[in-house]
Design a protein around this motif. Structure first.
Motif, PDB file in Angstrom:
ATOM      1  N   SER A  93       0.821  -1.214   0.000  1.00  0.00           N
ATOM      2  CA  SER A  93       0.000   0.000   0.000  1.00  0.00           C
ATOM      3  C   SER A  93       0.852   1.259   0.000  1.00  0.00           C
ATOM      4  CB  SER A  93      -0.937   0.005   1.207  1.00  0.00           C
ATOM      5  OG  SER A  93      -0.194  -0.057   2.422  1.00  0.00           O
ATOM      6  N   GLU A  94       2.042   1.209   0.621  1.00  0.00           N
ATOM      7  CA  GLU A  94       2.919   2.373   0.648  1.00  0.00           C
ATOM      8  C   GLU A  94       3.553   2.614  -0.724  1.00  0.00           C
ATOM      9  OE1 GLU A  94       5.705   2.598   3.857  1.00  0.00           O
ATOM     10  OE2 GLU A  94       4.304   1.733   5.302  1.00  0.00           O
ATOM     11  N   GLN A 144       0.853   4.149  -2.769  1.00  0.00           N
ATOM     12  CA  GLN A 144       0.641   5.540  -2.372  1.00  0.00           C
ATOM     13  C   GLN A 144       1.747   6.431  -2.910  1.00  0.00           C
ATOM     14  OE1 GLN A 144      -2.173   6.708  -0.694  1.00  0.00           O
ATOM     15  NE2 GLN A 144      -1.309   8.637  -1.462  1.00  0.00           N
ATOM     16  N   SER A 145       2.970   5.926  -2.960  1.00  0.00           N
ATOM     17  CA  SER A 145       4.067   6.693  -3.538  1.00  0.00           C
ATOM     18  C   SER A 145       3.803   6.995  -4.998  1.00  0.00           C
ATOM     19  CB  SER A 145       5.382   5.924  -3.387  1.00  0.00           C
ATOM     20  OG  SER A 145       6.447   6.588  -4.042  1.00  0.00           O
ATOM     21  N   LEU A 187       0.812   7.305  -6.405  1.00  0.00           N
ATOM     22  CA  LEU A 187      -0.226   8.343  -6.452  1.00  0.00           C
ATOM     23  C   LEU A 187       0.343   9.706  -6.083  1.00  0.00           C
ATOM     24  CD1 LEU A 187      -3.348   6.617  -4.844  1.00  0.00           C
ATOM     25  CD2 LEU A 187      -2.790   6.886  -7.253  1.00  0.00           C
ATOM     26  N   ASP A 188       1.172   9.741  -5.051  1.00  0.00           N
ATOM     27  CA  ASP A 188       1.731  11.024  -4.609  1.00  0.00           C
ATOM     28  C   ASP A 188       2.608  11.653  -5.678  1.00  0.00           C
ATOM     29  OD1 ASP A 188       0.460  10.682  -2.181  1.00  0.00           O
ATOM     30  OD2 ASP A 188       2.263   9.988  -1.123  1.00  0.00           O
ATOM     31  N   GLN A 214       0.444  13.019  -8.555  1.00  0.00           N
ATOM     32  CA  GLN A 214      -0.734  13.789  -8.153  1.00  0.00           C
ATOM     33  C   GLN A 214      -0.967  15.000  -9.036  1.00  0.00           C
ATOM     34  OE1 GLN A 214      -1.043  14.747  -3.977  1.00  0.00           O
ATOM     35  NE2 GLN A 214      -2.541  16.380  -4.329  1.00  0.00           N
ATOM     36  N   THR A 224      -8.017   7.975  -7.315  1.00  0.00           N
ATOM     37  CA  THR A 224      -7.937   7.733  -5.875  1.00  0.00           C
ATOM     38  C   THR A 224      -9.007   6.748  -5.435  1.00  0.00           C
ATOM     39  OG1 THR A 224      -7.047   9.953  -5.485  1.00  0.00           O
ATOM     40  CG2 THR A 224      -8.013   8.810  -3.599  1.00  0.00           C
ATOM     41  N   THR A 276      -8.231   3.236  -6.787  1.00  0.00           N
ATOM     42  CA  THR A 276      -7.091   2.644  -6.078  1.00  0.00           C
ATOM     43  C   THR A 276      -7.519   2.141  -4.709  1.00  0.00           C
ATOM     44  OG1 THR A 276      -5.542   4.111  -7.237  1.00  0.00           O
ATOM     45  CG2 THR A 276      -4.761   3.066  -5.218  1.00  0.00           C
ATOM     46  N   GLU A 277      -8.316   2.932  -4.012  1.00  0.00           N
ATOM     47  CA  GLU A 277      -8.816   2.496  -2.698  1.00  0.00           C
ATOM     48  C   GLU A 277      -9.645   1.220  -2.851  1.00  0.00           C
ATOM     49  OE1 GLU A 277     -10.909   5.885  -1.249  1.00  0.00           O
ATOM     50  OE2 GLU A 277      -9.085   6.939  -0.584  1.00  0.00           O
TER      51      GLU A 277
END
Length: 386
Positions: free
Chosen positions: A298-299, A302-303, A305-306, A309, A322, A325-326
């Motif tokens: 998950s990290e 998230q990287s 996505l970040d 962004q 988002t 992905t969730e």
């Protein structure tokens, strides 16, 4: 705004045995009566496969409609033959003999690869993103490399092979490693360097032409696009759409500040990260695309996505990406869901699940982002194997 195109490969399966059936030509004739002719639906390496090539797309909602329209008609055509059409990276069972499509190029490849022809029951999702020049494409290709393992993990959808659980999330990715060009592409100095290295490969191994270069990402041989080929075929359209929008955002990010794109990871790290992603999908740790160390999947997602962004905000895709992905992190990859179906109700349950999954979401049930953008009606043209 960068355009994108989607190539989805599907396999046709016997409903009772889940063995691939060589009825692609019949299905294609049926699809043509609904307006999905040979410019949109292509034959693939095997006679049990069909490939959908989307129009050139701009927006999420037009892509969602295009995928749903095709998948719903494809599933209906397959049902007429008592078959299941599945968006999976590998089929649950394999036939004894290969079903190579009668095509001079495919016959040449089949003769070249020998026994591999009987084991090439793999299906992929290829995403094209338009680029303004080949030099811009090389910048994007170099930038993409570090993110390919994360994209593979998110797309993992091939846990079964010959009726057995492989313990891998993407067995397709492992099968593909046996080809003479596979895995992460090397870094390139510029477009000239790319062209020279491609030409040097022609004639070696399973590379009769540029279209048979099988790296996980490459410049398209036919279109002014970067083509990302790392993903397994997908069960349902929502994950296909998520991956397409993310890949467009990666390319857009690379082009926003081309002079600041850092060199990619060492090739041995990327190769190991791709293997690791194929093994575990999102079910364990992944190699972090920036820190090069193992951490929760998950990290790593998230990287991704970040980092993308700003590009997602520019394209208007941040909210939908988002949300999707969730959803993916909550319900698991296609591999996770296939295993759940099989472990719950056996092979019959898996067959029922696959039949429903291919058109499980109508475009009306997928969240949309606004008005349709301009749509180039020309379909993408594929020249690749799975």
């Amino acid at each position: 705004m960068l355009t994108f195109g989607i190539e989805e490969e599907f396999v046709l399966l016997d409903r009772a045995t889940l063995v691939p059936v060589p009825i692609a030509a019949d299905i294609q004739r049926g699809l043509a009566t609904f307006g999905f002719g040979p410019d949109i639906v292509h034959s693939e390496f095997l006679r049990c496969q069909v490939e959908y090539c989307s129009p050139v797309l701009m927006q999420f909602d037009e892509a969602a409609q295009a995928l749903w329209d095709f998948r719903s008609v494809l599933a209906a055509c397959a049902e007429e033959y008592g078959a299941v059409v599945a968006g999976v990276g590998t089929s649950f069972m394999n036939p004894v003999r290969p079903m190579v499509t009668e095509n001079s190029r495919y016959r040449e490849i089949a003769e070249c690869i020998g026994l591999l022809a009987s084991e090439h029951y793999i299906n992929g999702l290829h995403i094209h993103v338009g680029v303004p020049s080949r030099e811009a494409g090389i910048v994007s290709l170099n930038f993409l490399r570090r993110w390919l393992p994360t994209v593979l993990a998110m797309s993992a959808n091939s846990p079964y092979w010959c009726g057995q659980d492989t313990w891998f999330s993407s067995w397709r990715a492992i099968q593909y490693r046996r080809w003479s060009t596979a895995g992460c592409p090397p870094e390139f100095v510029d477009a000239t360097d790319y062209d020279q290295r491609i030409q040097a490969l022609i004639g070696m191994g399973i590379t009769p032409d540029e279209g048979s270069i099988s790296w996980s990402a490459r410049l398209s041989a036919r279109h002014p696009t970067v083509e990302v080929r790392v993903a397994d075929a997908q069960l349902n359209p929502s994950t296909t759409l998520l991956l397409a929008l993310l890949i467009r955002a990666i390319v857009l990010t690379s082009m926003a500040h081309p002079g600041t794109v850092k060199p990619g990871q060492d090739p041995e790290l990327l190769d190991a990260a791709l293997w690791h992603a194929a093994r575990y999908g999102l079910s364990a740790q992944l190699v972090h695309p920036l820190h090069h160390s193992l951490m929760p999947a998950s990290e790593a997602v998230q990287s991704l996505l970040d980092t993308m962004q700003q590009a997602l905000e520019v394209s208007g895709d941040l909210a939908i990406v988002t949300a999707l992905t969730e959803q993916l992190l909550l319900v698991g990859t296609g591999a996770d869901r296939q295993r759940l179906a099989f472990n719950t109700a056996g092979q019959k349950g898996l067959a029922s699940f696959l039949a429903k999954a291919v058109r499980s979401e109508s475009s009306a049930h997928l969240p949309v982002t606004g008005h349709l953008g301009p749509n180039d009606p020309r379909p993408m043209e594929s020249d690749s194997l799975s």
